[in-house]
Design an enzyme around this catalytic site. Structure first.
Site, short mmCIF file in Angstrom:
data_model
loop_
_atom_site.label_atom_id
_atom_site.label_comp_id
_atom_site.label_asym_id
_atom_site.label_seq_id
_atom_site.Cartn_x
_atom_site.Cartn_y
_atom_site.Cartn_z
N ASP A 176 -0.53 5.70 -6.12
CA ASP A 176 0.56 4.90 -6.68
C ASP A 176 0.02 3.87 -7.68
OD1 ASP A 176 2.93 5.85 -5.59
OD2 ASP A 176 2.80 4.61 -3.80
N ILE A 177 -1.01 3.15 -7.26
CA ILE A 177 -1.52 2.06 -8.09
C ILE A 177 -2.09 2.60 -9.40
CG2 ILE A 177 -3.29 0.27 -8.23
CD1 ILE A 177 -2.91 0.00 -5.12
#
Length: 405
Positions: A176-177
């Site tokens: 995600d990051i």
């Protein structure tokens, strides 16, 4: 002093982590981020606790620490995009923005008139970024995607963990990051293109794509050799010694990157002959003979303390470091000096302050700016409707009564 993206406005229709990571970074860089949330519900991560933020009386509030991690420098506006009036209001707000970021399922915003084709009708030069699990095309496009799935399907779990253990995900939502980081890079590139040509465009980001992209050297090890890499635990596939080793009072990381560093390590360890051993003289030989070298190192490193190893080797230019728990991370003088723990004023939090993780980017001319703590749901609705659309109080009250905001 100004910020790099001052004057730009972001329509933020994201939640959870990948999208909010991207928009928080844009906000830190100076963009005005308008976080759109569903009335009464908001970003799912507001409830992803414990731990929850302590309120002014020391009791758990309704805001989880998870939410705080990716929602600084935003203003929250509640709009119910399931209503026609809410949809029309969202389009009016989007027309006042430069960048639109969303992470709905593929095609999910079309029924609300908030897809790229609809938004570019009201804002032709919009930079519209879609973040999904698998992208806008391909056989998996309709599927819901999550960080865990991306880590597994994208290969990083096959490389993480002990050789004989089960595959392990990274300890934070790194797929995600990283997807959020790629999104910001893409948005800034599209912004440069728009500056030159006046053209907006649609940006398509996928968790799986970004996970595959940052397989980097392990991906290339496979593509070059045809051999599937195996889990190495704390070891490195191409560099030896590169490992967590025991010491008298814990563990330290030894990260030798070249033969000169290995010689200096051996001298400091009191075993200079290891650097002359034909099995270990070069990195290529050490990689081939790691099974012979590591037991030797594991037998000698407990003779010194963590401080002895880290301070002594660092003075010789041999990379080494402690394996810190998070209390030690935020107490580290280097981390503190670099401003990686910050506090922001919040009247409703305990002692009127929130502790947050700082932005790692250091500009010499246009520093990041911490303007807004993570907002409460709908905190800025009235303010934004007046500022962007010049709506009178009576109209805002009517929208609230109708359920549109």
């Amino acid at each position: 002093m100004t910020t790099p993206l001052a004057g730009l406005r972001v329509f933020d229709l994201t939640r959870i982590l990948a999208g909010p990571t991207a928009t928080q970074l844009l906000g830190d860089l100076g963009a005005d981020v308008v976080k759109i949330e569903r009335p009464g519900q908001g970003d799912d991560t507001r409830k992803w606790g414990p731990p929850f933020v302590k309120d002014a009386e020391g009791k758990d509030s309704a805001t989880a620490a998870y939410y705080l991690s990716a929602n600084r420098n935003k203003r929250s506006l509640t709009i119910d995009i399931a209503t026609e009036e809410g949809q029309a209001l969202a389009r009016r707000i989007a027309a006042e923005c430069d960048i639109f970021v969303e992470n709905f399922k593929v095609g999910g915003l079309k029924r609300y008139g908030l897809d790229y084709d609809s938004i570019r009708q009201v804002k032709p030069d919009i930079l519209y970024c879609s973040i999904t699990g698998f992208g806008q095309t391909g056989p998996y496009a309709p599927r819901a995607g999550y960080d865990y799935l991306a880590q597994g399907m994208g290969g990083i779990m096959s490389l993480t963990g002990e050789p004989e253990g089960e595959p392990i995900k990274v300890g934070v939502g790194i797929a995600d990051i990283m997807c959020g980081m790629y999104a910001v890079s893409a948005i800034l590139a599209a912004l440069h293109h728009r500056t030159k040509t006046g053209e907006g465009q649609h940006i398509d980001l996928a968790l799986l794509d970004s996970q595959v992209a940052w397989l980097t050297y392990e991906g290339l090890n496979y593509l070059t050799s045809g051999e599937v890499p195996k889990r190495q635990g704390n070891e490195h596939p191409n560099i030896v010694p590169y490992k967590v080793l025991p010491c008298a009072d814990g563990y330290f990381i030894l990260a030798v990157g070249n033969d000169g560093q290995f010689r200096r390590f051996c001298d400091f360890a009191g075993r200079p002959e290891l650097a002359e051993d034909p099995r270990f003289a070069t990195n290529a030989q050490r990689v081939q003979n790691r099974a012979a070298l590591y037991p030797i190192l594991e037998a000698l490193t407990p003779a010194k303390t963590l401080t002895d190893w880290v301070e002594g080797l660092s003075a010789l230019g041999v990379p080494s470091g402690a394996v810190n728990t998070l209390d030690r991370v935020f107490a580290d003088p280097q981390v503190q000096q670099r401003g990686m723990r910050i506090e922001m004023a919040d009247a409703e939090a305990l002692q009127g302050r929130l502790a947050l993780i700082g932005n790692p980017i250091k500009f010499s001319k246009t520093p990041v700016d911490y303007r807004y703590p993570p907002p409460r749901m709908g905190q800025h609705s009235d303010e934004l409707l007046k500022e962007l659309l010049d709506l009178p109080d009576e109209e805002i009250a009517r929208l609230r009564d109708s359920g549109a905001i």
